[in-house]
Write an enzyme that holds these catalytic residues in place. Structure first.
Site, PDB file in Angstrom:
ATOM      1  N   SER A 144      47.017  40.444  80.986  1.00  0.00           N
ATOM      2  CA  SER A 144      46.981  40.389  82.763  1.00  0.00           C
ATOM      3  C   SER A 144      46.046  41.351  83.160  1.00  0.00           C
ATOM      4  O   SER A 144      45.724  42.105  82.894  1.00  0.00           O
ATOM      5  CB  SER A 144      48.213  40.716  83.127  1.00  0.00           C
ATOM      6  OG  SER A 144      48.267  40.387  84.752  1.00  0.00           O
ATOM      7  N   PRO A 150      48.492  51.751  87.259  1.00  0.00           N
ATOM      8  CA  PRO A 150      49.912  51.997  87.376  1.00  0.00           C
ATOM      9  C   PRO A 150      50.510  51.636  88.709  1.00  0.00           C
ATOM     10  O   PRO A 150      51.666  51.341  89.039  1.00  0.00           O
ATOM     11  CB  PRO A 150      50.171  53.380  86.709  1.00  0.00           C
ATOM     12  CG  PRO A 150      48.897  53.954  86.905  1.00  0.00           C
ATOM     13  CD  PRO A 150      47.962  52.830  86.997  1.00  0.00           C
ATOM     14  N   ASP A 151      49.853  51.768  89.720  1.00  0.00           N
ATOM     15  CA  ASP A 151      50.289  51.934  91.172  1.00  0.00           C
ATOM     16  C   ASP A 151      50.282  50.397  91.707  1.00  0.00           C
ATOM     17  O   ASP A 151      50.687  50.128  92.790  1.00  0.00           O
ATOM     18  CB  ASP A 151      49.447  52.676  91.909  1.00  0.00           C
ATOM     19  CG  ASP A 151      49.742  54.116  91.838  1.00  0.00           C
ATOM     20  OD1 ASP A 151      50.543  54.492  91.156  1.00  0.00           O
ATOM     21  OD2 ASP A 151      48.488  54.740  92.104  1.00  0.00           O
ATOM     22  N   LYS A 165      52.484  45.887  79.354  1.00  0.00           N
ATOM     23  CA  LYS A 165      51.598  45.101  78.827  1.00  0.00           C
ATOM     24  C   LYS A 165      50.180  45.726  78.372  1.00  0.00           C
ATOM     25  O   LYS A 165      49.838  45.463  77.302  1.00  0.00           O
ATOM     26  CB  LYS A 165      50.974  43.880  79.955  1.00  0.00           C
ATOM     27  CG  LYS A 165      51.788  42.742  80.150  1.00  0.00           C
ATOM     28  CD  LYS A 165      51.062  41.712  80.960  1.00  0.00           C
ATOM     29  CE  LYS A 165      52.047  40.586  81.337  1.00  0.00           C
ATOM     30  NZ  LYS A 165      52.041  39.765  79.939  1.00  0.00           N
TER      31      LYS A 165
HETATM   32  N1  LIG Z   1      52.211  34.164  86.225  1.00  0.00           N
HETATM   33  C1  LIG Z   1      50.892  34.654  86.510  1.00  0.00           C
HETATM   34  O1  LIG Z   1      50.192  34.514  87.698  1.00  0.00           O
HETATM   35  C2  LIG Z   1      50.213  35.496  85.791  1.00  0.00           C
HETATM   36  C3  LIG Z   1      49.215  36.435  85.869  1.00  0.00           C
HETATM   37  C4  LIG Z   1      48.593  37.104  85.050  1.00  0.00           C
HETATM   38  C5  LIG Z   1      48.937  37.114  83.523  1.00  0.00           C
HETATM   39  N2  LIG Z   1      50.341  36.326  83.409  1.00  0.00           N
HETATM   40  C6  LIG Z   1      50.759  36.328  82.107  1.00  0.00           C
HETATM   41  O2  LIG Z   1      50.344  35.338  81.174  1.00  0.00           O
HETATM   42  C7  LIG Z   1      51.075  34.881  80.116  1.00  0.00           C
HETATM   43  C8  LIG Z   1      51.507  33.380  80.391  1.00  0.00           C
HETATM   44  O3  LIG Z   1      52.140  33.339  81.662  1.00  0.00           O
HETATM   45  P1  LIG Z   1      53.016  31.841  82.025  1.00  0.00           P
HETATM   46  O4  LIG Z   1      53.505  31.922  83.110  1.00  0.00           O
HETATM   47  O5  LIG Z   1      52.435  30.614  81.005  1.00  0.00           O
HETATM   48  O6  LIG Z   1      54.268  32.271  80.553  1.00  0.00           O
HETATM   49  P2  LIG Z   1      55.959  31.651  80.871  1.00  0.00           P
HETATM   50  O7  LIG Z   1      55.740  30.158  81.193  1.00  0.00           O
HETATM   51  O8  LIG Z   1      56.564  32.525  81.419  1.00  0.00           O
HETATM   52  O9  LIG Z   1      56.115  31.570  79.130  1.00  0.00           O
HETATM   53  C9  LIG Z   1      56.486  32.778  78.599  1.00  0.00           C
HETATM   54  C10 LIG Z   1      56.761  32.347  76.990  1.00  0.00           C
HETATM   55  O10 LIG Z   1      57.054  33.431  76.024  1.00  0.00           O
HETATM   56  C11 LIG Z   1      58.222  33.155  75.304  1.00  0.00           C
HETATM   57  N3  LIG Z   1      59.143  34.106  75.068  1.00  0.00           N
HETATM   58  C12 LIG Z   1      59.720  34.958  75.844  1.00  0.00           C
HETATM   59  N4  LIG Z   1      60.286  35.973  75.240  1.00  0.00           N
HETATM   60  C13 LIG Z   1      60.392  35.400  73.979  1.00  0.00           C
HETATM   61  C14 LIG Z   1      60.909  35.999  72.653  1.00  0.00           C
HETATM   62  N5  LIG Z   1      61.767  37.059  72.753  1.00  0.00           N
HETATM   63  N6  LIG Z   1      60.626  35.430  71.561  1.00  0.00           N
HETATM   64  C15 LIG Z   1      59.635  34.159  71.499  1.00  0.00           C
HETATM   65  N7  LIG Z   1      59.100  33.794  72.643  1.00  0.00           N
HETATM   66  C16 LIG Z   1      59.422  34.339  73.754  1.00  0.00           C
HETATM   67  C17 LIG Z   1      58.958  32.058  76.150  1.00  0.00           C
HETATM   68  O11 LIG Z   1      59.909  31.252  75.290  1.00  0.00           O
HETATM   69  P3  LIG Z   1      61.173  30.583  75.727  1.00  0.00           P
HETATM   70  O12 LIG Z   1      60.847  29.457  76.228  1.00  0.00           O
HETATM   71  O13 LIG Z   1      61.869  30.536  74.686  1.00  0.00           O
HETATM   72  O14 LIG Z   1      61.624  31.502  77.215  1.00  0.00           O
HETATM   73  C18 LIG Z   1      57.836  31.393  76.521  1.00  0.00           C
HETATM   74  O15 LIG Z   1      57.371  30.605  75.753  1.00  0.00           O
HETATM   75  C19 LIG Z   1      52.407  35.810  80.164  1.00  0.00           C
HETATM   76  O16 LIG Z   1      52.008  36.956  79.430  1.00  0.00           O
HETATM   77  C20 LIG Z   1      52.095  36.243  81.701  1.00  0.00           C
HETATM   78  O17 LIG Z   1      52.773  37.808  81.750  1.00  0.00           O
HETATM   79  C21 LIG Z   1      50.737  35.618  84.116  1.00  0.00           C
END
Ligand SMILES: NC(=O)c1ccc[n+]([C@@H]2O[C@H](COP(=O)([O-])OP(=O)(O)OC[C@H]3O[C@@H](n4cnc5c(N)ncnc54)[C@H](OP(=O)(O)O)[C@@H]3O)[C@@H](O)[C@H]2O)c1
Length: 260
Positions: A144, A150-151, A165
């Site tokens: 991300s 950190p803030d 992360k």
């Molecule tokens: N949302 C935003 O605006 C944003 C911005 C910047 C970065 N990001 C980052 O981008 C990445 C993708 O985001 P997204 O929204 O597409 O993610 P998401 O839909 O929340 O999917 C998360 C995935 O992680 C898997 N997971 C979680 N815990 C697990 C475990 N213990 N073992 C195996 N798999 C596990 C989940 O599996 P299950 O289906 O089994 O739960 C799911 O497939 C993430 O790292 C997120 O933090 C997001």
């Protein structure tokens, strides 16, 4: 201070040399990955990474917690291996026989077993250790923007997610596995391939950008094709403009990360 592995030093030197001598070509000098493990394949970005890999002719294995849910979401062209990134014992079987890994895992809550510390740090570190043991050719990590801040209010709102992360990223950078760390800002669910893509480095506090998950998936898969994508950490965003056609040039314009 971390100890630099001589393997990684050699890889970085080779990467820089390849960029200098073979500009204009796909400069991956070792065999490109053919079979790719996707962690987080059932997630919103992970599903698009799977589709993009299949469209690119890769064999795809998905590391999943719920096989029935995964089969429904991912179709029947994907091999499924059941595992949990919190449980290192489940990972060697998932990695065996794969050449590269793309991770789009993310915490499922601010607290509880799938909190950021357990998933975005320890879970990612478990994946890194498994990739090292497997001698994976490349590890592409979706992280991300703002992880170095950190803030940032997201840390208070979501279990120090950005702090954890960054620790996950650090574990990958310190490993012997060639890597690409992709840091999106806000993720959207629109189409991919309709905007210009901006790569930045330095994680500027002022930058406010969004990008679709489809474009992030494309970047992750393009990163497997080019040596110039290796050992780079960069922020990604989208802006109006023509879609990228020369991915090699995009990666080649990035600075390699300093040696750990
Ligand atoms: N949302 C935003 O605006 C944003 C911005 C910047 C970065 N990001 C980052 O981008 C990445 C993708 O985001 P997204 O929204 O597409 O993610 P998401 O839909 O929340 O999917 C998360 C995935 O992680 C898997 N997971 C979680 N815990 C697990 C475990 N213990 N073992 C195996 N798999 C596990 C989940 O599996 P299950 O289906 O089994 O739960 C799911 O497939 C993430 O790292 C997120 O933090 C997001």
């Amino acid at each position: 201070m971390r100890t630099l592995t001589s393997r990684k030093a050699l890889l970085i030197a080779a990467s820089m040399a390849a960029s200098l001598t073979l500009a204009g070509c796909t400069t991956t000098s070792q065999a490109a990955p053919k079979k790719v493990l996707v962690a987080g394949a059932t997630g919103q970005t992970g599903r698009l990474i799977v589709s993009e890999l299949l469209a690119g002719g890769y064999e795809v294995r998905a590391l999943v917690r719920d096989e029935a849910k995964a089969r429904q979401l991912l179709g029947d062209k994907v091999e499924l291996v059941k595992g949990d990134i919190k449980d290192p014992a489940t990972l060697p079987a998932a990695f065996a026989g794969t050449d590269a890994v793309i991770s789009a895992v993310g915490a499922r809550g601010a607290k509880g077993p799938d909190r950021p510390e357990a998933i975005d740090y320890q879970g990612v570190k478990n994946l890194v250790d498994a990739a090292v043991a497997n001698r994976s050719q490349q590890f592409v990590l979706v992280s991300s923007r703002s992880v170095t801040q950190p803030d940032n209010p997201l840390n208070k709102m979501f279990g120090n997610v950005l702090i954890w992360k960054l620790k996950g990223e650090d574990a990958l950078r310190a490993s012997s596995v060639p890597y690409t760390i992709v840091r999106p800002g806000g993720l959207g669910n629109g189409a991919g391939g309709e905007m210009d893509i901006v790569f930045e480095q330095g994680d500027a506090v002022t930058a406010q950008t969004t990008i679709t998950r489809a474009d992030v998936a494309r970047i992750c898969v393009e990163a497997l094709r080019f040596r110039e994508a290796r050992n780079r950490t960069f922020e990604v965003g989208a802006r109006p403009g023509p879609p990228v056609t020369d991915w090699r040039a995009k990666f080649a314009a990035l600075m390699p990360d300093p040696l750990p």
